[in-house]
Design a protein around this motif. Sequence first.
Motif, mmCIF file in Angstrom:
data_model
loop_
_atom_site.group_PDB
_atom_site.id
_atom_site.type_symbol
_atom_site.label_atom_id
_atom_site.label_comp_id
_atom_site.label_asym_id
_atom_site.label_seq_id
_atom_site.Cartn_x
_atom_site.Cartn_y
_atom_site.Cartn_z
ATOM 1 N N LYS A 23 35.977 12.387 -5.398
ATOM 2 C CA LYS A 23 37.196 12.345 -6.193
ATOM 3 C C LYS A 23 37.128 13.293 -7.385
ATOM 4 O O LYS A 23 36.065 13.488 -7.971
ATOM 5 C CB LYS A 23 37.441 10.918 -6.686
ATOM 6 C CG LYS A 23 37.718 9.949 -5.536
ATOM 7 C CD LYS A 23 37.986 8.553 -6.018
ATOM 8 C CE LYS A 23 37.903 7.543 -4.885
ATOM 9 N NZ LYS A 23 38.851 7.764 -3.796
ATOM 10 N N ALA A 24 38.269 13.875 -7.707
ATOM 11 C CA ALA A 24 38.400 14.702 -8.900
ATOM 12 C C ALA A 24 39.697 14.304 -9.570
ATOM 13 O O ALA A 24 40.743 14.229 -8.911
ATOM 14 C CB ALA A 24 38.402 16.184 -8.536
ATOM 15 N N GLU A 25 39.605 14.036 -10.852
ATOM 16 C CA GLU A 25 40.780 13.547 -11.590
ATOM 17 C C GLU A 25 40.928 14.312 -12.890
ATOM 18 O O GLU A 25 40.221 14.043 -13.863
ATOM 19 C CB GLU A 25 40.601 12.045 -11.888
ATOM 20 C CG GLU A 25 40.437 11.201 -10.636
ATOM 21 C CD GLU A 25 39.972 9.778 -10.917
ATOM 22 O OE1 GLU A 25 39.600 9.469 -12.065
ATOM 23 O OE2 GLU A 25 39.968 8.972 -9.965
ATOM 24 N N PRO A 26 41.837 15.283 -12.932
ATOM 25 C CA PRO A 26 42.114 15.959 -14.196
ATOM 26 C C PRO A 26 42.634 14.959 -15.216
ATOM 27 O O PRO A 26 43.400 14.051 -14.866
ATOM 28 C CB PRO A 26 43.201 16.980 -13.829
ATOM 29 C CG PRO A 26 43.049 17.192 -12.361
ATOM 30 C CD PRO A 26 42.619 15.853 -11.826
ATOM 31 N N ILE A 47 41.255 22.601 -12.926
ATOM 32 C CA ILE A 47 41.052 23.058 -11.550
ATOM 33 C C ILE A 47 41.638 24.447 -11.387
ATOM 34 O O ILE A 47 42.818 24.670 -11.645
ATOM 35 C CB ILE A 47 41.678 22.069 -10.545
ATOM 36 C CG1 ILE A 47 40.893 20.751 -10.572
ATOM 37 C CG2 ILE A 47 41.695 22.670 -9.135
ATOM 38 C CD1 ILE A 47 41.459 19.652 -9.683
ATOM 39 N N HIS A 48 40.799 25.362 -11.007
ATOM 40 C CA HIS A 48 41.255 26.732 -10.744
ATOM 41 C C HIS A 48 41.803 26.834 -9.334
ATOM 42 O O HIS A 48 42.875 27.386 -9.109
ATOM 43 C CB HIS A 48 40.090 27.707 -10.939
ATOM 44 C CG HIS A 48 40.411 29.103 -10.510
ATOM 45 N ND1 HIS A 48 40.213 29.540 -9.212
ATOM 46 C CD2 HIS A 48 40.937 30.139 -11.191
ATOM 47 C CE1 HIS A 48 40.605 30.807 -9.134
ATOM 48 N NE2 HIS A 48 41.049 31.187 -10.320
ATOM 49 N N HIS B 48 47.233 15.702 -9.686
ATOM 50 C CA HIS B 48 46.962 14.408 -10.310
ATOM 51 C C HIS B 48 45.535 13.969 -9.995
ATOM 52 O O HIS B 48 44.793 13.536 -10.868
ATOM 53 C CB HIS B 48 47.968 13.370 -9.810
ATOM 54 C CG HIS B 48 47.652 11.978 -10.243
ATOM 55 N ND1 HIS B 48 46.827 11.138 -9.523
ATOM 56 C CD2 HIS B 48 48.024 11.282 -11.342
ATOM 57 C CE1 HIS B 48 46.720 9.981 -10.166
ATOM 58 N NE2 HIS B 48 47.432 10.048 -11.266
ATOM 59 N N SER B 49 45.157 14.095 -8.727
ATOM 60 C CA SER B 49 43.807 13.707 -8.328
ATOM 61 C C SER B 49 43.536 14.173 -6.901
ATOM 62 O O SER B 49 44.462 14.484 -6.144
ATOM 63 C CB SER B 49 43.619 12.193 -8.435
ATOM 64 O OG SER B 49 44.563 11.522 -7.638
ATOM 65 N N LEU B 50 42.262 14.225 -6.585
ATOM 66 C CA LEU B 50 41.810 14.522 -5.227
ATOM 67 C C LEU B 50 41.013 13.338 -4.724
ATOM 68 O O LEU B 50 40.261 12.732 -5.491
ATOM 69 C CB LEU B 50 40.863 15.735 -5.216
ATOM 70 C CG LEU B 50 41.315 16.988 -5.935
ATOM 71 C CD1 LEU B 50 40.185 18.010 -5.906
ATOM 72 C CD2 LEU B 50 42.570 17.539 -5.300
#
Lengths: 63, 63
Positions: A23-26, A47-48, B48-50
């Motif tokens: 998971k990635a959450e800006p 995120i680029h 928003h998220s991955l």
Amino acid sequence: MCEASAYIIGAQDPVLVMESVDKAEPDGENIRLISIFGEQKIIRGKIHSLSLVDHKIYIEEQP
Amino acid sequence: MCEASAYIIGAQDPVLVMESVDKAEPDGENIRLISIFGEQKIIRGKIHSLSLVDHKIYIEEQP
């Protein structure tokens, strides 16, 4: 499994910051990365780009 | 193959905007999505998220 590796990109070559990212959450100026093992890292950046077939997340570091 | 599906999230349930996404590139207020078939879509929104193990990209639509 379709986890990815996260890299910081900048002036130099991409630097690996986490493998097996699920998971990635800006969140504001940060990104929270969570691996499939539950490990968490907060990176100051945004995120680029994503290249999912290559299993790569590129993060642009913020000054 | 580790492509994902991209969904727009908002007040309602997530809405599928593209399947088989390979690349995602935020660009200002937009995100460019590119599928494994080369199809492209520009969405006004931000990531928003991955959730990569679930093969999902969630996009928050911008007003």
